[in-house]
Every structure is written in structure tokens, then in C-alpha cells.
Scaffold this motif. Structure first.
Motif, PDB file in Angstrom:
ATOM      1  N   ARG A  55      40.149  -6.429 -14.523  1.00  0.00           N
ATOM      2  CA  ARG A  55      39.929  -6.640 -13.092  1.00  0.00           C
ATOM      3  C   ARG A  55      41.248  -6.493 -12.324  1.00  0.00           C
ATOM      4  N   ALA A  56      42.334  -7.016 -12.920  1.00  0.00           N
ATOM      5  CA  ALA A  56      43.625  -6.923 -12.242  1.00  0.00           C
ATOM      6  C   ALA A  56      44.128  -5.482 -12.208  1.00  0.00           C
ATOM      7  N   ASP A  96      30.620  -5.999 -13.148  1.00  0.00           N
ATOM      8  CA  ASP A  96      30.723  -6.379 -11.734  1.00  0.00           C
ATOM      9  C   ASP A  96      31.929  -7.275 -11.491  1.00  0.00           C
ATOM     10  N   THR A  98      37.364  -4.734  -4.549  1.00  0.00           N
ATOM     11  CA  THR A  98      36.727  -5.202  -3.320  1.00  0.00           C
ATOM     12  C   THR A  98      37.211  -4.396  -2.114  1.00  0.00           C
ATOM     13  N   ALA A 112      34.699  -5.020 -11.141  1.00  0.00           N
ATOM     14  CA  ALA A 112      34.613  -4.331  -9.843  1.00  0.00           C
ATOM     15  C   ALA A 112      35.104  -5.217  -8.701  1.00  0.00           C
ATOM     16  N   VAL A 113      35.174  -6.542  -8.912  1.00  0.00           N
ATOM     17  CA  VAL A 113      35.752  -7.428  -7.889  1.00  0.00           C
ATOM     18  C   VAL A 113      37.175  -6.967  -7.567  1.00  0.00           C
ATOM     19  N   TRP A 140      26.859 -11.241 -19.625  1.00  0.00           N
ATOM     20  CA  TRP A 140      27.351 -12.330 -18.773  1.00  0.00           C
ATOM     21  C   TRP A 140      28.656 -12.849 -19.359  1.00  0.00           C
ATOM     22  N   ARG A 146      48.683  -7.565  -7.796  1.00  0.00           N
ATOM     23  CA  ARG A 146      47.613  -8.309  -8.454  1.00  0.00           C
ATOM     24  C   ARG A 146      48.184  -9.448  -9.273  1.00  0.00           C
ATOM     25  N   ILE A 147      47.358 -10.453  -9.512  1.00  0.00           N
ATOM     26  CA  ILE A 147      47.796 -11.567 -10.333  1.00  0.00           C
ATOM     27  C   ILE A 147      46.757 -11.836 -11.409  1.00  0.00           C
ATOM     28  N   ALA A 164      39.553 -10.186 -17.324  1.00  0.00           N
ATOM     29  CA  ALA A 164      40.406 -10.510 -16.180  1.00  0.00           C
ATOM     30  C   ALA A 164      41.540  -9.499 -16.048  1.00  0.00           C
ATOM     31  N   ARG A 221      39.047 -16.945 -14.654  1.00  0.00           N
ATOM     32  CA  ARG A 221      38.450 -17.019 -13.308  1.00  0.00           C
ATOM     33  C   ARG A 221      37.453 -15.891 -13.070  1.00  0.00           C
ATOM     34  N   LEU A 222      36.553 -15.691 -14.014  1.00  0.00           N
ATOM     35  CA  LEU A 222      35.483 -14.704 -13.818  1.00  0.00           C
ATOM     36  C   LEU A 222      34.341 -15.381 -13.084  1.00  0.00           C
ATOM     37  N   LEU A 223      33.581 -14.606 -12.333  1.00  0.00           N
ATOM     38  CA  LEU A 223      32.395 -15.154 -11.681  1.00  0.00           C
ATOM     39  C   LEU A 223      31.301 -15.259 -12.741  1.00  0.00           C
ATOM     40  N   PRO A 224      30.842 -16.471 -13.046  1.00  0.00           N
ATOM     41  CA  PRO A 224      29.870 -16.600 -14.145  1.00  0.00           C
ATOM     42  C   PRO A 224      28.552 -15.897 -13.829  1.00  0.00           C
ATOM     43  N   TRP A 225      28.253 -15.705 -12.541  1.00  0.00           N
ATOM     44  CA  TRP A 225      26.962 -15.128 -12.154  1.00  0.00           C
ATOM     45  C   TRP A 225      27.025 -13.618 -11.970  1.00  0.00           C
TER      46      TRP A 225
END
Lengths: 261, 286
Positions: free
Chosen positions: B183-184, B132, B139, B135-136, B167, B116-117, B180, B123-127
Motif C-alpha cells: 500500500r505504501a 482494495d 486514493t 488501492a487505498v 480479508w 509515504r509512511i 501495508a 493498519r489495514l481496513l478489516p472490511w
């Protein structure tokens, strides 16, 4: 949640309607006093009466229904094609190189200038109106979908790839949501163009619909019905805009610019 | 390849227990977790060359990272340190040379833990809601509900359990970077690359994040590779510091200061001074 709206909120909700209300009052007063001739500009109450009659005979609903159906059909066809082509050109360089130049050339032709040609091709049937509406709606949807996909942060796309998203997942979770604000801008433009095109087309060549209703009223000097039709256009425009805004708020809740705006 | 290793693993328990079952217990004296902790991936780089449009960035670089180690790469801007990191992660392809990222012996090939990096920007998905977004990191692994559950656990680990439903735009910069990090880490990687992840944070938030990264690294035993131009950050976190210059490793130093490290420790300060002297070109015997 379900508590009564506070006075402050009521006041907020009333503010946008102050100007239209003032115009109506002033207008009624001007006609009643005799400043404006009743034959050129009917008073709001006359227009209301014309509206009541049109509702009673069923003319209004029939024509409104026909116009709405035409507008939506043209919107679905033109918007659908514009959206699909915008996606294709946003995602594929080849597709863009192949089609974008042609689209940009056609875009600069005012689509209403095609009316004579369209009448020659389709007569005054439904196809003519569908064609014109679809053509008018196509460009804003196309251009804004393309722009939305283009302006997606490449860093987010790279992030998705690093985390092993497949192409479909990348599209569904990163590209499409990222393009959505721009697509909505296109949608709002398109809705405006949709009504404009339809009304012009119906005014020139039709045997039913709101535009036809207004044209017929002009022939019989029924100024109140003409004004009624114009007011209905204004309401329809507002309605379309309100629906889009609600949709935006639901779909773009993540974006601070749309949150409880 | 990021392979599915996690779906067959039980959902981890509370944060304090999140260590591979056979990992050595944390030593009381604060010694670094010994190299070779089962989950870490080892990295071997041989004769690595990378050029962009004819301009060499890395020229003949050799490197071995032991499994479970914490290595920092420092260097001036443009020295090729980020490129090295991206090459090891497979985000760039080498012009020549070999990079091998290996799972500990005995791991079935399909079960190698992922790499992972963590980028400089969150770099989060704003939407997507915070949970969630975490949870990316899972994937393609397990069910949707399972992913959410594990994402929630990872958020707890970085102290943001209460922000799960928010959000990203409502979070502060430091909180976003912690999301982030969650997520990693949620996929329990064997190698975590950190590409100047704290560069954009204010000084106090940065120190908090450094402590968090160190704590999680010691608990989980992955191999960590940190690229930074903050030398004090490098000496505070790493076991080993590599100075990259002109596409090669110019200095390779061990940091033998026991953990937890105290900020302002004289040994760390001496080491930091030495690296800075080297970077700034002050003549001094290396």
C-alpha cells in the motif's frame, strides 16, 4: 454449491427447533388428555384452526398488514432520526455536547409510560402509534450508532488521512464500515422494541391491527385467537431477527465473528 | 502535499522492471544505488524544535537526507526518533525550525512524488479486501479499475498476488505487514518512512521483510528513512545510521558495507557493537 445438504447440516439446522417442537407436542398432549382446561389454554390444533379461519375471512392478513405498516413507518422515522443524530454526535463534539445530555435524560423515561399523554395528544389515531414506535426505536439506534463511531480505531483514521482521503471518503471507507457492527446491534434491539411497542399500543388504543385483534378476541372469550396472535408475534420476532442476521452476514463478511456463523 | 504524479505514468510492468526509466542499472557487485536517483526526495531539516505540552522532544536538530539514500534512526525509547519521522512526514507541526522535502531538480511542482509512511501496525481496513487495501495507497489517483490493476501489481511485488481477494483477518502478521508495504509503495513514493514496521514480527519473518524492503528500495530508488530500536536491523539495511539522544543527533555513521549484505558480516557486527556501546553509555571513543 447446489448439492444436497448433508445429513450433518440437516441435523444442525434442526437443533434450534427441537425445543419449540417438544413444547408443542407436550402442550397438545396436556390439553387432549384434559390436564389443562380447553377454555384457558386451547390446544395447538385449535389455534391452527383459528388461524385457518382468520386467513379464510381475510382478517389475519388485513390486521397483519396494518400492523406491519405501522411498525415499519415508526421504525423508519425513529430509526432514521436516531441514526442521523448518532452520526452527528459521533462526528461532532459540539453536536454531542449540545444534545447528548438531553437524550440521555429522556432515554431513562420508559416510553410506554407516555401512552396516556400520547392518547391525549393524538387520540387513538395512527399518529399515536407512529410516535410511540418511533420513540422506542430511536434510543437503541442512536446509542449504538454513537458508540460504533466512538470506538473506531484512531490509528485507522490517521492512516486514511495520511493517504489523502477527503472527509467524505474517510467517512464512507473508514468510519461507517467500522461503526457498522455496533449499528447492527442497535438494529436488532430496535426491532424487538418496535414490535413490543406496537402491540402494547394496539392493545390499549386501536381499531385495527394484531393487538386489536387479540383484544377483541379476549372480549368474546376466543382464547384460540388470543394465542394465535401471541404465536404470530413470536414468528414476526423470529423473522425480523433472521433478516437482520442475513443482513449482518452480507455486510460484515470481513469480520471473523460473523463469517458463516 | 501528496500530489498526483502517478495518473500520468504508465502502469508499471512486471516487478523486475519497476525502476524509473532513467534510473541507473543495478550494479552487479551489489553496490548501493547511487544517491540522486531521479525519484527520491531529499530532506533538509534545520534547527528543528518540537515540544509536547512544554516538554521538549527535539531541540535544535539539523539533518540532511540525500535523495535516494537509506537512513536509519536509532535511539532509546522516547528519544524523539518517531517524532522526527512524523514531523518530516507532516503528521506533526514543528514548534520551531524548518523542514524542506524537495523533489529532484527539474521535476514540475505538481509532479513531485508522494511521501509515504509504514506504521508499526499494518493498519489495514478489516472490511476491505487485500487488493482494495493496497488501492487505498492510490486514493484520488486515476480510475477505480486502474487503481485495482496497480494494486494487484504491487501485491505481486511483495509476493502476495494470490491473496488479493482475501480479508485481512485471514492473513498472518507478516503477510499483513507486506500488504501495508504494498500500500505504501503502490503510489511510487519519493520518500518512504518506516516507523518500526517490523517490531511486532517474529525473527525469521523480520529478516524476510528486511530483504524485501532492501530489494524494493534498490529497484525503485526512493529515499528511505527507517526508525528502529533494533540496531542489527539498522546496520543490515541502511547506508547511514543516526543515533538520536536527548532531541539531537548524537552519532552519525556511514555504513560502507557492500550489498547484498551477509548476516553476521564482521564489519556489520563491529558497527553494531559500536552503536550499542554508545546507546548503553559504555565509555568508548566515538
Amino acid at each position: 454449491m447446489a448439492h444436497l445438504p448433508s445429513p450433518a447440516r440437516l441435523r444442525d439446522a434442526a437443533v434450534p427447533w427441537l425445543v419449540p417442537a417438544a413444547i408443542l407436542v407436550g402442550w397438545q398432549a396436556a390439553v387432549s388428555v384434559g390436564l389443562v382446561s380447553n377454555r384457558l389454554m386451547p390446544a395447538p390444533l385449535d389455534v391452527l384452526r383459528a388461524g385457518r379461519d382468520a386467513v379464510r375471512t381475510g382478517d389475519l392478513w388485513t390486521n397483519l398488514g396494518i400492523s406491519t405498516l405501522r411498525a415499519l413507518a415508526g421504525f423508519v422515522v425513529g430509526g432514521g432520526i436516531g441514526f442521523a443524530l448518532g452520526l452527528a454526535n459521533g462526528l461532532s463534539r459540539l453536536s454531542e455536547r449540545l444534545t447528548d445530555t438531553s437524550v440521555q435524560m429522556v432515554r431513562n423515561v420508559p416510553h410506554l409510560s407516555l401512552i396516556p399523554l400520547v392518547i391525549l395528544w393524538f387520540g387513538i389515531g395512527e399518529e399515536a402509534k407512529l410516535f410511540l414506535v418511533a420513540l422506542g426505536v430511536f434510543f437503541p439506534i442512536y446509542a449504538n450508532t454513537l458508540h460504533g463511531i466512538r470506538s473506531i480505531d484512531p490509528a485507522l483514521v490517521e492512516m486514511g488521512q495520511v493517504y489523502g482521503m477527503s472527509r467524505t471518503e474517510l467517512f464512507r471507507r473508514v468510519v461507517l464500515p467500522g461503526a457498522l457492527p455496533s449499528i447492527f446491534v442497535g438494529l436488532r434491539y430496535a426491532l424487538g422494541i418496535m414490535w413490543l411497542t406496537l402491540i402494547v399500543a394496539e392493545t390499549i388504543s386501536a381499531s385495527s391491527g394484531l393487538g386489536y385483534m387479540a383484544m377483541q378476541a379476549r372480549e368474546f372469550m376466543l382464547v384460540d385467537v388470543v394465542v394465535l396472535a401471541i404465536l404470530i408475534y413470536a414468528l414476526l420476532g423470529k423473522l425480523a431477527d433472521t433478516l437482520t442476521r442475513a443482513l449482518e452476514r452480507a455486510c460484515l463478511a470481513w469480520n471473523p465473528a460473523y463469517r458463516s456463523a | 502535499m501528496l500530489v498526483d504524479t502517478l495518473s500520468r505514468e504508465a502502469i508499471p510492468g512486471p516487478a523486475s522492471d519497476r525502476r524509473p526509466p532513467d534510473a541507473p542499472a543495478r550494479t552487479e557487485a551489489g553496490q548501493p544505488v547511487p544517491a540522486g536517483t531521479p525519484r527520491g526526495l531529499s530532506v533538509t531539516v534545520q534547527g528543528l524544535h518540537k515540544a509536547f505540552e512544554g516538554n521538549p522532544v527535539l531541540s535544535g536538530l539539523d539533518l540532511h537526507l540525500a535523495a535516494g539514500s537509506f537512513t536509519a534512526i536509532v535511539g532509546r525509547s522516547g528519544c524523539g526518533k518517531s517524532t522526527l519521522l512524523r514531523l518530516i512526514l507532516g503528521l506533526e507541526t514543528p514548534s520551531a525550525g524548518r523542514i524542506a522535502v524537495e523533489a529532484p531538480p527539474g521535476t514540475p511542482p505538481r509532479a513531485a512524488p508522494p511521501r509515504r509512511i509504514m506504521f508499526q501496525e499494518p493498519r489495514l481496513l478489516p472490511w476491505a479486501r487485500v487488493v482494495d487495501n493496497v488501492a487505498v495507497g492510490l486514493t484520488g489517483l486515476g480510475s477505480r479499475a486502474g487503481r485495482r490493476g496497480r494494486a494487484q501489481d504491487a501485491l505481486e511485488e511483495v509476493g502476495l498476488a494470490d491473496k488479493a481477494g482475501q480479508w485481512p483477518s485471514t492473513l498472518s502478521g507478516g503477510q499483513r505487514q507486506r500488504v501495508a508495504l504494498a500500500r505504501a509503495l503502490v503510489s511510487r513514493p519519493g520518500l518512504l518512512a518506516l516507523d518500526e514496521p517490523l517490531g511486532a514480527l517474529d525473527a525469521l519473518t523480520r529478516i524476510g521483510m528486511q530483504d524485501l524492503i532492501e530489494r524494493i528500495w534498490r529497484a525503485q530508488g526512493f529515499t528511505a528513512l527507517l526508525v528502529t530500536h533494533d540496531v542489527s536491523e539498522a546496520v543490515a539495511l541502511a547506508d547511514r545510521i543516526l543515533v538520536v539522544e536527548a532531541g539531537r543527533i548524537a552519532l552519525d555513521l556511514r555504513v560502507d558495507v557492500p550489498r547484498p549484505r551477509r548476516r553476521g558480516d564482521p564489519d556489520l557486527a563491529r558497527l553494531e557493537g559500536r552503536i550499542l556501546d554508545h546507546l548503553l553509555g559504555t565509555p568508548q571513543a566515538a
